[in-house]
Design a protein around this motif. Structure first.
Motif, PDB file in Angstrom:
ATOM      1  N   UNK A 298       0.883  -1.162   0.000  1.00 36.65           N
ATOM      2  CA  UNK A 298       0.000   0.000   0.000  1.00 36.65           C
ATOM      3  C   UNK A 298       0.924   1.216   0.000  1.00 36.65           C
ATOM      4  N   UNK A 299       0.545   2.248  -0.751  1.00 38.56           N
ATOM      5  CA  UNK A 299       1.436   3.392  -0.927  1.00 38.56           C
ATOM      6  C   UNK A 299       0.617   4.666  -1.119  1.00 38.56           C
ATOM      7  N   UNK A 300       1.129   5.776  -0.616  1.00 39.23           N
ATOM      8  CA  UNK A 300       0.463   7.067  -0.808  1.00 39.23           C
ATOM      9  C   UNK A 300       0.899   7.664  -2.141  1.00 39.23           C
ATOM     10  N   UNK A 301       0.243   8.724  -2.562  1.00 42.75           N
ATOM     11  CA  UNK A 301       0.612   9.394  -3.810  1.00 42.75           C
ATOM     12  C   UNK A 301       2.045   9.925  -3.781  1.00 42.75           C
ATOM     13  N   UNK A 302       2.541  10.274  -2.595  1.00 42.62           N
ATOM     14  CA  UNK A 302       3.919  10.753  -2.508  1.00 42.62           C
ATOM     15  C   UNK A 302       4.896   9.641  -2.117  1.00 42.62           C
ATOM     16  N   UNK A 303       4.476   8.375  -2.265  1.00 42.75           N
ATOM     17  CA  UNK A 303       5.393   7.254  -2.130  1.00 42.75           C
ATOM     18  C   UNK A 303       5.621   6.702  -0.737  1.00 42.75           C
ATOM     19  N   UNK A 304       4.880   7.189   0.259  1.00 41.33           N
ATOM     20  CA  UNK A 304       5.063   6.725   1.639  1.00 41.33           C
ATOM     21  C   UNK A 304       4.455   5.332   1.802  1.00 41.33           C
ATOM     22  N   UNK A 305       5.201   4.444   2.438  1.00 37.35           N
ATOM     23  CA  UNK A 305       4.733   3.085   2.693  1.00 37.35           C
ATOM     24  C   UNK A 305       4.751   2.737   4.179  1.00 37.35           C
ATOM     25  N   UNK A 306       5.338   3.582   5.017  1.00 40.18           N
ATOM     26  CA  UNK A 306       5.493   3.273   6.439  1.00 40.18           C
ATOM     27  C   UNK A 306       4.317   3.760   7.275  1.00 40.18           C
ATOM     28  N   UNK A 307       4.137   3.110   8.400  1.00 44.66           N
ATOM     29  CA  UNK A 307       3.145   3.443   9.438  1.00 44.66           C
ATOM     30  C   UNK A 307       1.749   3.718   8.879  1.00 44.66           C
ATOM     31  N   UNK A 308       1.182   2.771   8.138  1.00 46.56           N
ATOM     32  CA  UNK A 308      -0.126   3.003   7.530  1.00 46.56           C
ATOM     33  C   UNK A 308      -1.257   3.181   8.534  1.00 46.56           C
ATOM     34  N   UNK A 309      -1.164   2.533   9.692  1.00 44.68           N
ATOM     35  CA  UNK A 309      -2.259   2.651  10.663  1.00 44.68           C
ATOM     36  C   UNK A 309      -2.002   3.706  11.737  1.00 44.68           C
ATOM     37  N   UNK A 310      -0.850   4.344  11.711  1.00 43.47           N
ATOM     38  CA  UNK A 310      -0.542   5.411  12.650  1.00 43.47           C
ATOM     39  C   UNK A 310      -0.146   4.941  14.034  1.00 43.47           C
ATOM     40  N   UNK A 311      -0.059   3.646  14.263  1.00 38.74           N
ATOM     41  CA  UNK A 311       0.244   3.131  15.593  1.00 38.74           C
ATOM     42  C   UNK A 311       1.717   3.230  15.961  1.00 38.74           C
ATOM     43  N   UNK A 312       2.567   3.539  14.981  1.00 41.38           N
ATOM     44  CA  UNK A 312       3.995   3.667  15.259  1.00 41.38           C
ATOM     45  C   UNK A 312       4.394   5.114  15.546  1.00 41.38           C
ATOM     46  N   UNK A 313       3.470   6.039  15.323  1.00 37.00           N
ATOM     47  CA  UNK A 313       3.726   7.442  15.619  1.00 37.00           C
ATOM     48  C   UNK A 313       4.676   8.132  14.658  1.00 37.00           C
ATOM     49  N   UNK A 314       4.863   7.583  13.466  1.00 37.33           N
ATOM     50  CA  UNK A 314       5.777   8.184  12.490  1.00 37.33           C
ATOM     51  C   UNK A 314       5.143   9.415  11.845  1.00 37.33           C
TER      52      UNK A 314
ATOM     53  N   UNK B   1       3.557  11.514   9.229  1.00 40.58           N
ATOM     54  CA  UNK B   1       2.727  11.105   8.102  1.00 40.58           C
ATOM     55  C   UNK B   1       1.976   9.811   8.326  1.00 40.58           C
ATOM     56  N   UNK B   2       2.122   9.205   9.490  1.00 37.63           N
ATOM     57  CA  UNK B   2       1.473   7.924   9.778  1.00 37.63           C
ATOM     58  C   UNK B   2      -0.042   8.043   9.871  1.00 37.63           C
ATOM     59  N   UNK B   3      -0.719   6.900   9.694  1.00 43.55           N
ATOM     60  CA  UNK B   3      -2.168   6.849   9.795  1.00 43.55           C
ATOM     61  C   UNK B   3      -2.900   7.090   8.496  1.00 43.55           C
ATOM     62  N   UNK B   4      -2.170   7.166   7.397  1.00 43.82           N
ATOM     63  CA  UNK B   4      -2.771   7.491   6.109  1.00 43.82           C
ATOM     64  C   UNK B   4      -3.725   6.400   5.622  1.00 43.82           C
ATOM     65  N   UNK B   5      -3.443   5.139   5.888  1.00 44.07           N
ATOM     66  CA  UNK B   5      -4.342   4.058   5.473  1.00 44.07           C
ATOM     67  C   UNK B   5      -5.679   4.193   6.183  1.00 44.07           C
ATOM     68  N   UNK B   6      -5.621   4.282   7.494  1.00 41.31           N
ATOM     69  CA  UNK B   6      -6.823   4.345   8.316  1.00 41.31           C
ATOM     70  C   UNK B   6      -7.682   5.555   7.964  1.00 41.31           C
ATOM     71  N   UNK B   7      -7.033   6.683   7.698  1.00 43.45           N
ATOM     72  CA  UNK B   7      -7.763   7.905   7.393  1.00 43.45           C
ATOM     73  C   UNK B   7      -8.340   7.923   5.983  1.00 43.45           C
ATOM     74  N   UNK B   8      -7.840   7.068   5.094  1.00 36.90           N
ATOM     75  CA  UNK B   8      -8.198   7.157   3.684  1.00 36.90           C
ATOM     76  C   UNK B   8      -9.039   6.003   3.163  1.00 36.90           C
ATOM     77  N   UNK B   9      -8.900   4.789   3.717  1.00 34.80           N
ATOM     78  CA  UNK B   9      -9.503   3.603   3.094  1.00 34.80           C
ATOM     79  C   UNK B   9     -11.028   3.669   3.059  1.00 34.80           C
TER      80      UNK B   9
END
Length: 192
Positions: A9-25, A27-35
């Motif tokens: 899974x990847x964002x438009x700007x190429x980010x693949x890390x911390x999709x659910x935001x639980x790691x606190x990175x 830009x994290x949480x993008x999967x949860x906020x978008x799916x």
């Protein structure tokens, strides 16, 4: 001989890390906020992919990430994920956390090349940004599958950035289609 498929899974700007935001990175949480309403289409797509896989390969960090979220899940998708042999490529890990997994210590490129010779079918790489980059850089990856989320994370680890992989890599488009109303799926073969 197996084929190595990097699926992420990847964002438009190429980010693949911390999709659910639980790691606190950043830009994290993008999967949860978008799916949103596309979650069923995404889950169906992922289930279909894992049905076709012969094995999974991940790095140490992704082993821990998946183990914390998948070891106790139920349902067809989770059962298939649990049943597949998993290979964790890590020079520092002794015991994997994800069930049904084997640690491949030593040189990740040599380990992946040997696994590719031993496994018949698709070896799917989930997460594992550094491992994916090494596989691409050393021409071990055969296919790249991206589920693109319509968001610019603005920060976080990217699959491709100034740190690698080195050299130009040519790809050929295999498939491109919507996945639900907002997501987009793209599959590419690496051209050798």
């Amino acid at each position: 001989m197996g084929t190595i498929v990097i699926s992420t899974n990847i964002t438009l700007d190429g980010v693949v890390t911390d999709p659910d935001g639980q790691e606190g990175a950043a830009g994290g949480g993008w999967f949860t906020a978008t799916v949103g309403d596309d979650r069923p289409a995404w889950a169906e797509h992922e289930t279909r992919e894992v049905r076709q896989a012969a094995a999974l390969m991940v790095g140490r960090h992704s082993d821990a990430w998946f183990a914390s979220r998948w070891n106790a899940r139920l349902g067809e998708w989770a059962e298939r994920m649990g049943a597949l042999p998993k290979y964790v490529v890590s020079a520092t890990l002794d015991e994997p956390r994800w069930n049904n997994a084997t640690v491949l210590g030593g040189d990740p490129v040599k380990e992946a090349a040997e696994l590719k010779r031993r496994v018949d079918g698709e070896i799917v790489v989930y997460g594992s940004r550094r491992l994916a980059r090494a596989l691409i850089e050393h021409d071990l990856a055969d296919e790249l599958r991206l589920t693109v989320f319509p968001v610019v994370a603005g920060g976080g680890g990217r699959l491709f950035d100034e740190e690698g992989p080195a050299g130009t890599k040519r790809l050929r488009l295999l498939e491109s289609r919507p996945l639900g109303a907002q997501l987009h799926y793209q599959a590419y073969a690496f051209v050798r």
